[in-house]
Design a protein around this motif. Structure first.
Motif, PDB file in Angstrom:
ATOM      1  N   GLY A  21     -45.437  55.169   1.787  1.00 11.16           N
ATOM      2  CA  GLY A  21     -44.225  54.708   2.459  1.00 11.16           C
ATOM      3  C   GLY A  21     -43.151  54.101   1.584  1.00 11.16           C
ATOM      4  N   MET A  22     -43.425  53.837   0.300  1.00 12.41           N
ATOM      5  CA  MET A  22     -42.392  53.309  -0.584  1.00 12.41           C
ATOM      6  C   MET A  22     -42.103  54.340  -1.665  1.00 12.41           C
ATOM      7  SD  MET A  22     -42.061  49.764  -2.814  1.00 12.41           S
ATOM      8  CE  MET A  22     -42.596  48.731  -1.448  1.00 12.41           C
ATOM      9  N   GLU A  23     -40.924  54.937  -1.593  1.00 14.91           N
ATOM     10  CA  GLU A  23     -40.575  55.991  -2.529  1.00 14.91           C
ATOM     11  C   GLU A  23     -39.944  55.382  -3.782  1.00 14.91           C
ATOM     12  OE1 GLU A  23     -41.548  58.903  -2.123  1.00 14.91           O
ATOM     13  OE2 GLU A  23     -42.083  58.882   0.002  1.00 14.91           O
ATOM     14  N   GLU A  72     -38.703  44.840  -5.871  1.00 13.51           N
ATOM     15  CA  GLU A  72     -37.839  44.256  -6.888  1.00 13.51           C
ATOM     16  C   GLU A  72     -37.625  45.233  -8.038  1.00 13.51           C
ATOM     17  OE1 GLU A  72     -37.640  40.269  -9.764  1.00 13.51           O
ATOM     18  OE2 GLU A  72     -39.090  40.373  -8.112  1.00 13.51           O
ATOM     19  N   PHE A  73     -38.698  45.846  -8.500  1.00 10.37           N
ATOM     20  CA  PHE A  73     -38.591  46.833  -9.573  1.00 10.37           C
ATOM     21  C   PHE A  73     -37.708  47.993  -9.154  1.00 10.37           C
ATOM     22  CE2 PHE A  73     -40.512  50.938 -11.042  1.00 10.37           C
ATOM     23  CZ  PHE A  73     -39.991  50.923 -12.332  1.00 10.37           C
ATOM     24  N   ASN A  74     -37.912  48.492  -7.961  1.00  8.60           N
ATOM     25  CA  ASN A  74     -37.177  49.665  -7.491  1.00  8.60           C
ATOM     26  C   ASN A  74     -35.686  49.384  -7.355  1.00  8.60           C
ATOM     27  OD1 ASN A  74     -37.258  52.391  -6.756  1.00  8.60           O
ATOM     28  ND2 ASN A  74     -37.353  51.913  -4.576  1.00  8.60           N
ATOM     29  N   LYS A 108     -42.717  65.412  -6.633  1.00  9.53           N
ATOM     30  CA  LYS A 108     -43.365  64.825  -5.466  1.00  9.53           C
ATOM     31  C   LYS A 108     -43.037  65.588  -4.189  1.00  9.53           C
ATOM     32  CE  LYS A 108     -45.236  61.168  -7.494  1.00  9.53           C
ATOM     33  NZ  LYS A 108     -46.706  60.970  -7.560  1.00  9.53           N
ATOM     34  N   ARG A 109     -41.756  65.910  -4.002  1.00 10.00           N
ATOM     35  CA  ARG A 109     -41.323  66.510  -2.747  1.00 10.00           C
ATOM     36  C   ARG A 109     -41.663  67.995  -2.631  1.00 10.00           C
ATOM     37  NH1 ARG A 109     -38.233  63.359   0.441  1.00 10.00           N
ATOM     38  NH2 ARG A 109     -37.292  61.480  -0.449  1.00 10.00           N
TER      39      ARG A 109
END
Length: 265
Positions: free
Chosen positions: A98-100, A41-43, A220-221
């Protein structure tokens, strides 16, 4: 959502609270699934720019998985449901694997951050804690090791040697130790912690959201990439910002000596 996970909107800041103080804010399957939905929801909400995650009460941020809520087989191994939901899924707390999410996340650690709870805190970008906070990856005491990012993120944050000490011993460290090795950014009195975290998040929410997200994604990447490739990624990200409305607004506000009004465009 049930009362186990609370989701509050405060202007452009989301306050996500694990509301299981009587269980040290450990997560059973249902609460973990709700926390996953809170992050989704936030994302997905363009009106929310920053999140603060914390635990209810004054004793525990999160004590990890609620081990009493899943069964063990005769060999004392986690049941298949645990493996499918946590180890093969999004991990504990929803953001450990798994959640970016490239929006900023602040953890307000009000007490114990143990095993999966520490891994949840490690998945945040900035960590504040109270003086009574204690941190540990206790898994080696029970015959396994961290599996929700602890082995990967902890060395990146505190360095290889400090991470080895925490991971291989399973012993707890206190707030002062955590501050000394860079595990937490700041320590606040318990009764001021959440307010300080909220105020900091509100400050972040006044900054330009696109460069925050672009910068976080690059950081991150680029982990593990060759330097030349990482520098190209950084340069490309900066180039992409050049065509945004927010960079025009930011430079105009600087010239005009006024606060910028960023729209995330």
């Amino acid at each position: 959502m049930s009362e186990d996970i609370l989701f509050e909107r405060d202007n452009r800041v989301a306050i996500i609270t694990i509301n299981r103080a009587d269980k040290m804010n450990s997560l059973d399957f249902a609460a973990n699934d709700e926390l996953v939905e809170a992050w989704r929801e936030f994302n997905a909400d363009d009106g929310l720019q920053v999140a603060v995650v914390t635990g209810a009460g004054g004793k525990s941020f999160c004590a990890g998985a609620d081990l009493k809520t899943y069964t063990m087989d005769f060999a004392n191994r986690p049941a298949p449901e645990f493996r499918s939901r946590y180890t093969n899924g999004l991990g504990i707390g929803g953001i450990t694997r798994g959640m970016e999410i490239y929006k900023p996340i602040v953890a307000a650690i009000n007490g114990f951050a143990i095993s999966g709870g520490l891994e949840l805190a490690l998945a945040a970008d900035i960590r504040f804690c109270s003086p009574n906070a204690e941190f540990a990856l206790q898994d080696v005491k029970w015959g396994f090791h961290a599996c929700d990012g602890g082995l990967i993120r902890l060395p990146q944050i505190v360095g290889h040697g400090n991470a080895m000490e925490i991971i291989l011993s399973g012993e707890r460290i206190n707030a002062e130790h955590a501050m000394r090795i860079g595990l937490v950014n700041r320590i606040y009195p318990l009764d001021q912690l959440l307010q300080e975290a909220r105020q900091y998040a509100q400050m972040l929410a006044k900054r330009a959201p696109l460069p925050q997200r672009f910068a976080k994604e690059v950081m991150k990447r680029s982990v593990g990439l060759p330097m030349e490739e990482a520098l190209r990624m950084e340069s490309r990200s900066f180039y992409d910002l050049g065509g945004t409305e927010d960079i025009a607004e930011g430079t105009a506000s600087f010239r005009e000596k006024r606060d910028a009004n960023f729209q995330g465009k």
